[in-house]
Scaffold this active site. Structure first.
Site, PDB file in Angstrom:
ATOM      1  N   ASP A  64       1.916  -1.363  11.798  1.00 54.93           N
ATOM      2  CA  ASP A  64       0.593  -1.781  11.309  1.00 54.93           C
ATOM      3  C   ASP A  64       0.269  -3.226  11.659  1.00 54.93           C
ATOM      4  O   ASP A  64      -0.833  -3.700  11.374  1.00 54.93           O
ATOM      5  CB  ASP A  64       0.522  -1.602   9.787  1.00 54.93           C
ATOM      6  CG  ASP A  64       0.490  -0.126   9.400  1.00 54.93           C
ATOM      7  OD1 ASP A  64       0.093   0.707  10.239  1.00 54.93           O
ATOM      8  OD2 ASP A  64       0.882   0.187   8.268  1.00 54.93           O
ATOM      9  N   LYS A 108       0.838  -1.210   0.000  1.00 57.19           N
ATOM     10  CA  LYS A 108       0.000   0.000   0.000  1.00 57.19           C
ATOM     11  C   LYS A 108       0.870   1.255   0.000  1.00 57.19           C
ATOM     12  O   LYS A 108       0.613   2.190  -0.757  1.00 57.19           O
ATOM     13  CB  LYS A 108      -0.918  -0.051   1.235  1.00 57.19           C
ATOM     14  CG  LYS A 108      -1.924   1.064   1.313  1.00 57.19           C
ATOM     15  CD  LYS A 108      -3.164   0.627   2.067  1.00 57.19           C
ATOM     16  CE  LYS A 108      -2.987   0.554   3.573  1.00 57.19           C
ATOM     17  NZ  LYS A 108      -2.886   1.884   4.205  1.00 57.19           N
ATOM     18  N   SER A 109       1.878   1.289   0.845  1.00 59.07           N
ATOM     19  CA  SER A 109       2.725   2.486   0.930  1.00 59.07           C
ATOM     20  C   SER A 109       3.399   2.780  -0.410  1.00 59.07           C
ATOM     21  O   SER A 109       3.463   3.936  -0.852  1.00 59.07           O
ATOM     22  CB  SER A 109       3.818   2.281   1.989  1.00 59.07           C
ATOM     23  OG  SER A 109       3.238   2.153   3.260  1.00 59.07           O
TER      24      SER A 109
HETATM   25  C1  S3P Z   1       2.486   4.649   6.323  1.00 58.32           C
HETATM   26  C2  S3P Z   1       3.047   4.945   7.528  1.00 58.32           C
HETATM   27  C3  S3P Z   1       2.503   4.468   8.810  1.00 58.32           C
HETATM   28  C4  S3P Z   1       1.485   3.364   8.631  1.00 58.32           C
HETATM   29  C5  S3P Z   1       0.544   3.615   7.501  1.00 58.32           C
HETATM   30  C6  S3P Z   1       1.292   3.809   6.192  1.00 58.32           C
HETATM   31  C7  S3P Z   1       3.108   5.199   5.100  1.00 58.32           C
HETATM   32  O1  S3P Z   1       1.897   5.542   9.499  1.00 58.32           O
HETATM   33  O2  S3P Z   1       0.751   3.156   9.823  1.00 58.32           O
HETATM   34  O3  S3P Z   1      -0.345   2.527   7.359  1.00 58.32           O
HETATM   35  O4  S3P Z   1       2.809   4.714   3.991  1.00 58.32           O
HETATM   36  O5  S3P Z   1       3.933   6.123   5.224  1.00 58.32           O
HETATM   37  P1  S3P Z   1       2.758   6.497  10.460  1.00 58.32           P
HETATM   38  O6  S3P Z   1       3.898   6.923   9.647  1.00 58.32           O
HETATM   39  O7  S3P Z   1       1.889   7.642  10.837  1.00 58.32           O
HETATM   40  O8  S3P Z   1       3.118   5.632  11.621  1.00 58.32           O
END
Ligand code: S3P
Length: 449
Positions: free
Chosen positions: A329, A27-28
């Protein structure tokens, strides 16, 4: 996606997980590939794009800002005709980012210096999540952004074409890749050198991908935990193809499911094993899980591997705090493993879990208690005493990771586990039910009327 349509999962007790499967794309990386591809010069192709509602929200947002994006097709192929750093156009209305925190937080930085006004909005959950963490640094850089008085969305970002953003030297108040990425993306448009210091390593996809798109960035290890990332504003991105690996956060449910159910032996193919994401592997291995990696290779700047997980007896541990940001996550899934382990598992230093798509500490503790587990929530974590899952109905709270975690709990439950409010599984894991069934989880979904 329609928040109106409520989906319930019903998981029969028992079973085990076997086979070779490929979980959906990361997803990221999917979000970032749309963002950077859109701002780049030239045409690029994404393969393995996650067709979940979250990454589709990002895709639709860029389409609404005039970027020509073809796909995704069935294989997750997306073609983007990049418009360059200054080629975005004013959208016709608010950009609705649904449930997606990553879209809203990264876009806040990326869109802070455009020559048009725009509004970022989201669903009920996203509209209650903290946004000051991203608006504060970007406003310090010179952006004009309005939030609700409690610092939540909708965010109204005002045109900023006359007064360019100024670079900033920013120390993150919490270990957040979203905040880091927001500031770095705003920094692309700022005058001077923007630097972000993180208190502990967080996922580094933005840095890797900026480099992949030919942007010069400097990363310094200040000490064992702290890293500083710097970039100079005013550069350009050059189109580059992206092959998105499978998401380790989606793989995590199957890692836990296989670890807790006897006779399981499952291989998860082509999973991203970026060192800033592998906390779940490290933590489960410390608990005694049988996890092995093969076919390790580097694909488009990201390490990937096939991950094999076999059933093993787990034991409770105090989860090392340095693993928390690397598994942020995965704690809903890890808490299911902890509930099946011998002894006590203690999680500390994880207060960020309280501001995810749901309050994940409360959500997991409430659900596990309903299923007969002795556990409690603390300010920044959980204490879970291993036991046996009974049967019951728990609330998925519209949080994809809570829903999928409780579905895995059924593998070790004495009776059926019913999970309410699961429609948002589609944000990160389309066809979770189909894939989970194909490897042995006896789970079905029904739409509530
Ligand atoms: C993500 C960072 C995380 C994660 C989120 C996706 C990202 O959040 O929980 O699902 O893609 O940069 P945080 O950076 O706020 O912890």
């Amino acid at each position: 996606m329609s928040e109106e349509q409520s989906i319930t999962y019903i998981a029969k007790p028992g079973g085990h997980l076997t086979g070779h499967i490929r979980v959906p794309g990361d997803k990221s990386i999917s979000h970032r590939s749309i963002m950077l591809g859109s701002l780049s010069e030239g045409c690029m192709t994404i393969t393995g794009f996650l067709q979940g509602e979250d990454s589709l929200a990002t895709l639709r947002a860029f389409r609404a800002m005039g970027v020509q994006i073809t796909g995704p097709d069935e294989q997750g192929k997306v073609i983007i005709d990049g418009v360059g750093m200054y080629g975005l156009k004013a959208p016709d209305g608010p950009l609705d980012l649904g449930n997606s925190g990553t879209s809203m937080r990264l876009l806040t930085g990326l869109l802070a210096a455009q020559g048009f006004d725009l509004t970022l909005s989201g669903d009920h959950s996203l509209s209650s999540r903290p946004m000051k963490r991203v608006t504060d640094p970007v406003v310090q850089m010179g952006a004009h952004i309005e939030t609700n008085k409690d610092g939540t969305a909708p965010l109204i970002i005002h045109s900023n074409n006359e007064s360019q953003l100024q670079a900033i030297n920013y120390t993150l108040p919490m270990a957040s890749a979203q905040v880091k990425s927001c500031v770095l993306l705003a920094g692309l448009y700022a005058q001077g050198q923007t630097c972000v210091t993180e208190p502990a390593p967080t996922r580094d996809h933005t840095e890797r991908m900026l480099q992949g798109f030919g942007y010069d960035i400097k990363v310094d290890e200040l000490d064992e935990q702290r890293r500083q990332i710097c970039l100079q504003g005013g550069g350009k991105l050059t189109a580059c193809d992206i092959d998105v690996p499978s998401d380790i956060s989606s793989a995590a449910f199957f890692m836990v499911g296989a670890s807790i159910s006897e006779d399981s032996d499952i291989t998860l193919k082509h999973v991203g094993i970026n060192p800033t994401r592998i906390g779940v592997i490290n933590i489960l291995q410390q608990m005694g899980a049988d996890i092995s990696l093969s076919n390790e290779q580097e694909v488009g700047g990201e390490p990937v591997a096939d991950i094999r997980i076999r059933y093993a007896k787990l034991k409770g541990i105090h989860i090392p705090e340095d693993q928390v940001p690397l598994a942020i996550d995965e704690f809903p899934a890890i808490s299911i493993a902890a509930a099946c382990a011998d002894g006590q598992t203690i999680l500390t230093g994880a207060e960020e879990l309280r501001v995810k798509e749901s309050d994940r500490i409360q959500a997991m503790v409430d659900g596990m208690k309903i299923l007969g587990i002795d556990c409690e929530g603390t300010k920044d974590g959980m204490i879970i005493n291993g036991g046996e899952f009974s049967s019951g109905t728990v609330d998925g709270l519209g949080d994809h990771r809570i829903a999928m975690s409780f579905a895995m709990a059924a593998l070790k439950a004495k009776g059926p586990v019913t999970i309410k409010d699961c429609a948002n599984v589609n944000t990160s894991f389309p066809d979770f039910i189909g894939l989970a069934q194909s490897c042995g989880l006896q789970v079905n979904s029904k739409a509530d009327v």
